[in-house]
Write a protein that holds these residues in place. Structure first.
Motif, mmCIF file in Angstrom:
data_model
loop_
_atom_site.group_PDB
_atom_site.id
_atom_site.type_symbol
_atom_site.label_atom_id
_atom_site.label_comp_id
_atom_site.label_asym_id
_atom_site.label_seq_id
_atom_site.Cartn_x
_atom_site.Cartn_y
_atom_site.Cartn_z
ATOM 1 N N PRO A 40 0.745 3.260 3.817
ATOM 2 C CA PRO A 40 0.821 2.075 5.752
ATOM 3 C C PRO A 40 1.585 2.580 6.162
ATOM 4 C CG PRO A 40 0.910 0.726 2.812
ATOM 5 C CD PRO A 40 0.417 2.322 2.717
ATOM 6 N N ASP A 41 2.865 3.386 5.686
ATOM 7 C CA ASP A 41 3.547 4.375 6.507
ATOM 8 C C ASP A 41 2.903 5.278 7.201
ATOM 9 O OD1 ASP A 41 3.552 5.970 5.389
ATOM 10 O OD2 ASP A 41 5.403 6.094 4.008
ATOM 11 N N GLN A 42 1.658 5.771 7.368
ATOM 12 C CA GLN A 42 1.662 6.990 7.892
ATOM 13 C C GLN A 42 0.087 5.747 8.760
ATOM 14 O OE1 GLN A 42 -2.312 7.069 6.286
ATOM 15 N NE2 GLN A 42 -2.943 8.780 8.621
ATOM 16 N N TRP A 43 -0.388 4.943 8.704
ATOM 17 C CA TRP A 43 -1.390 4.195 10.161
ATOM 18 C C TRP A 43 -1.041 4.115 11.391
ATOM 19 C CZ3 TRP A 43 -2.003 -0.678 6.195
ATOM 20 C CH2 TRP A 43 -2.301 -0.595 5.183
ATOM 21 N N ALA A 44 -0.221 4.468 11.585
ATOM 22 C CA ALA A 44 0.094 3.962 13.094
ATOM 23 C C ALA A 44 0.321 5.368 13.235
ATOM 24 C CB ALA A 44 2.223 3.249 13.213
ATOM 25 N N ARG A 45 0.516 5.864 12.390
ATOM 26 C CA ARG A 45 0.666 7.965 13.313
ATOM 27 C C ARG A 45 -0.864 8.248 13.389
ATOM 28 N NH1 ARG A 45 3.376 9.546 9.460
ATOM 29 N NH2 ARG A 45 1.899 11.311 7.779
ATOM 30 N N HIS A 63 -3.914 6.223 -0.208
ATOM 31 C CA HIS A 63 -4.752 7.271 -1.206
ATOM 32 C C HIS A 63 -4.172 7.416 -3.122
ATOM 33 C CE1 HIS A 63 -5.386 11.370 -2.959
ATOM 34 N NE2 HIS A 63 -5.921 12.076 -1.481
ATOM 35 N N PRO A 64 -5.333 7.432 -3.850
ATOM 36 C CA PRO A 64 -4.841 7.378 -5.005
ATOM 37 C C PRO A 64 -2.919 7.676 -5.107
ATOM 38 C CG PRO A 64 -6.512 8.308 -5.102
ATOM 39 C CD PRO A 64 -6.301 7.960 -3.680
ATOM 40 N N TRP A 65 -2.399 9.127 -4.930
ATOM 41 C CA TRP A 65 -1.506 9.970 -5.087
ATOM 42 C C TRP A 65 -0.413 9.545 -4.423
ATOM 43 C CZ3 TRP A 65 -3.827 15.566 -2.986
ATOM 44 C CH2 TRP A 65 -4.532 16.158 -3.587
ATOM 45 N N HIS A 66 -0.266 8.436 -3.314
ATOM 46 C CA HIS A 66 0.278 7.033 -2.731
ATOM 47 C C HIS A 66 0.115 6.075 -3.055
ATOM 48 C CE1 HIS A 66 0.782 10.452 0.822
ATOM 49 N NE2 HIS A 66 0.130 10.467 0.665
ATOM 50 N N LEU A 67 -0.203 5.860 -4.114
ATOM 51 C CA LEU A 67 -0.136 4.162 -4.659
ATOM 52 C C LEU A 67 1.588 4.103 -5.729
ATOM 53 C CD1 LEU A 67 -3.857 3.404 -6.199
ATOM 54 C CD2 LEU A 67 -2.245 2.869 -4.419
ATOM 55 N N GLU A 68 2.001 5.315 -6.583
ATOM 56 C CA GLU A 68 3.350 5.033 -7.193
ATOM 57 C C GLU A 68 4.184 4.566 -6.102
ATOM 58 O OE1 GLU A 68 5.030 6.166 -11.327
ATOM 59 O OE2 GLU A 68 3.984 7.162 -10.224
ATOM 60 N N ALA A 69 4.355 5.932 -5.182
ATOM 61 C CA ALA A 69 5.189 5.952 -4.360
ATOM 62 C C ALA A 69 4.868 3.805 -2.973
ATOM 63 C CB ALA A 69 5.090 6.759 -3.137
ATOM 64 N N LEU A 86 -2.393 -8.295 -8.487
ATOM 65 C CA LEU A 86 -2.348 -7.343 -6.713
ATOM 66 C C LEU A 86 -2.393 -7.764 -5.505
ATOM 67 C CD1 LEU A 86 -4.285 -3.947 -7.570
ATOM 68 C CD2 LEU A 86 -1.169 -4.711 -8.360
ATOM 69 N N MET A 87 -2.663 -8.866 -5.534
ATOM 70 C CA MET A 87 -2.924 -9.318 -3.697
ATOM 71 C C MET A 87 -2.028 -10.725 -4.383
ATOM 72 S SD MET A 87 -4.636 -7.766 -2.129
ATOM 73 C CE MET A 87 -5.774 -9.249 -0.909
ATOM 74 N N GLY A 88 -1.379 -10.804 -5.300
ATOM 75 C CA GLY A 88 -0.276 -12.847 -5.251
ATOM 76 C C GLY A 88 0.431 -12.634 -4.550
ATOM 77 N N GLU A 89 0.967 -13.597 -3.899
ATOM 78 C CA GLU A 89 2.127 -13.999 -3.885
ATOM 79 C C GLU A 89 3.601 -12.733 -3.988
ATOM 80 O OE1 GLU A 89 5.710 -17.711 -2.067
ATOM 81 O OE2 GLU A 89 3.752 -17.013 -2.655
ATOM 82 N N GLY A 90 3.621 -11.863 -2.574
ATOM 83 C CA GLY A 90 5.142 -10.897 -2.736
ATOM 84 C C GLY A 90 4.622 -10.227 -3.584
ATOM 85 N N SER A 91 3.424 -9.784 -3.521
ATOM 86 C CA SER A 91 2.561 -8.468 -3.989
ATOM 87 C C SER A 91 3.181 -6.771 -3.029
ATOM 88 C CB SER A 91 1.505 -8.371 -5.022
ATOM 89 O OG SER A 91 0.855 -8.494 -3.501
ATOM 90 N N ARG A 92 3.744 -5.876 -2.696
ATOM 91 C CA ARG A 92 3.167 -5.189 -1.345
ATOM 92 C C ARG A 92 1.875 -5.008 -0.848
ATOM 93 N NH1 ARG A 92 7.128 -0.846 -0.859
ATOM 94 N NH2 ARG A 92 5.564 -0.919 0.616
ATOM 95 N N LEU A 93 0.590 -4.926 -1.678
ATOM 96 C CA LEU A 93 -0.673 -4.838 -1.456
ATOM 97 C C LEU A 93 -0.535 -6.247 -0.290
ATOM 98 C CD1 LEU A 93 -3.028 -3.524 -1.146
ATOM 99 C CD2 LEU A 93 -4.303 -4.634 -3.233
ATOM 100 N N ASN A 94 -0.471 -7.230 -0.540
ATOM 101 C CA ASN A 94 -0.225 -8.778 -0.507
ATOM 102 C C ASN A 94 0.724 -7.955 1.451
ATOM 103 O OD1 ASN A 94 -1.604 -11.264 0.536
ATOM 104 N ND2 ASN A 94 0.965 -11.627 -0.282
ATOM 105 N N ALA A 95 1.424 -7.627 1.165
ATOM 106 C CA ALA A 95 2.736 -7.588 2.414
ATOM 107 C C ALA A 95 2.479 -6.890 3.379
ATOM 108 C CB ALA A 95 4.101 -7.339 2.085
ATOM 109 N N VAL A 96 1.264 -5.584 3.481
ATOM 110 C CA VAL A 96 0.876 -4.744 3.791
ATOM 111 C C VAL A 96 -0.735 -4.940 4.598
ATOM 112 C CG1 VAL A 96 2.045 -2.630 3.116
ATOM 113 C CG2 VAL A 96 -0.383 -3.316 2.542
ATOM 114 N N LEU A 97 -0.934 -6.374 4.422
ATOM 115 C CA LEU A 97 -2.570 -7.206 4.921
ATOM 116 C C LEU A 97 -2.394 -6.930 5.663
ATOM 117 C CD1 LEU A 97 -4.469 -8.280 1.630
ATOM 118 C CD2 LEU A 97 -4.877 -6.819 2.399
#
Length: 280
Positions: A40-45, A63-69, A86-97
């Motif tokens: 997500p921090d690369q999309w704008a670039r 990318h799977p290499w970036h999932l843990e970070a 993973l899509m639950g309230e408060g999850s990081r994935l939900n936050a970047v949707l």
């Protein structure tokens, strides 16, 4: 004319001469490229580079290499054992949707990904599958193609595509950096997934993949560089560039014993079809 279907042109390796490199690529007949999303921090670039470089487009994914970070909380064994959503309230994935959906509306954003599976990294494969499932569902929801990464997990990835009902008649995408047998390639093709062919085939040791190229239907492959990675044979250790797409096409033409103009036409048509880039 060519479109590089997978090029990390936003990476810092190109920061000092990106404009010069792209001008040379266009002069050589490369009319476009696609920048995969990796985090997500690369999309704008990626979006900015696509805006600055005529003909460039981008994708959004993790990318799977970036999932843990991206979200260490979701990778604890406790999270796995509790079947954390993973899509639950408060999850990081939900936050970047919101950001993902916003980018997906951008006319320069043409795919979801790069996402997928990699059994060689120290990351639970079941968790990788759950993130992949979310990417596949989003691609289907938005009717966008998917860019897939896979290392030594093809059976699992094909099961995921089957679970999401990917077939030749509906959702499309590409498995980038393909190397493997004709049987494996056709398994993806039957799921509506084209094969991204890059610098790997220039290596004589890649005998199985080189044989596969000969057997692929003409509408089953795209050309890519994966620049700045995946250098051509003889250029190991050097920065790969979009211009390398020409050498990849020439290698495909030699292997298939077809005119280079015909290979270029196949690859261009297939890339335009998969990513809806008929305007290029």
């Amino acid at each position: 004319m060519y479109i590089d279907s997978h090029c990390h042109f936003d990476f810092t390796e190109f920061d000092h001469d990106r404009e010069t490199i792209w001008r040379a690529a266009m002069d050589a007949g490369i009319r476009g490229l696609i920048i995969p999303g990796v985090s997500p921090d690369q999309w704008a670039r990626a979006e900015k580079v696509a805006l600055d470089c005529t003909g460039c487009h981008y994708a959004v994914g993790i990318h799977p290499w970036h999932l843990e970070a991206f979200d260490t909380d979701n990778f604890s064994k406790n999270a796995l054992n509790s079947n954390k959503d993973l899509m639950g309230e408060g999850s990081r994935l939900n936050a970047v949707l919101p950001s993902l959906y916003s980018h997906a509306k951008n006319s320069l954003c043409v795919a979801i990904g790069e996402c997928g599976l990699d059994s060689t990294i120290d990351l639970d494969l079941e968790l990788q599958v759950r993130y992949l499932d979310e990417h596949l569902a989003i691609a289907q929801e938005l009717n966008m193609p998917i860019i897939l990464h896979c290392v030594k997990a093809h059976n699992t990835l094909l099961e995921c595509l089957k679970k999401h009902n990917f077939t030749m008649s509906n959702f499309h995408g590409v498995l980038h950096g393909f190397s493997g047998s004709a049987e494996l390639a056709l398994s993806y093709w039957r799921r509506g997934i084209a094969l991204g062919i890059g610098g790997t085939i220039t290596y004589s040791r890649a005998a199985k993949t080189r044989r596969t190229i000969v057997e692929l239907p003409q509408d089953a492959f795209l050309l890519e560089t994966d620049a700045p990675d995946m250098p051509l044979q003889g250029k190991q250790g050097q920065r790969n560039e979009p211009l390398s797409i020409l050498a990849v096409a020439e290698c495909v033409a030699r292997l298939r014993k077809e005119p280079i103009t015909q290979i270029a036409r196949y690859a261009l048509d297939n890339t335009q079809r998969v990513f809806d880039l008929r305007h290029l």
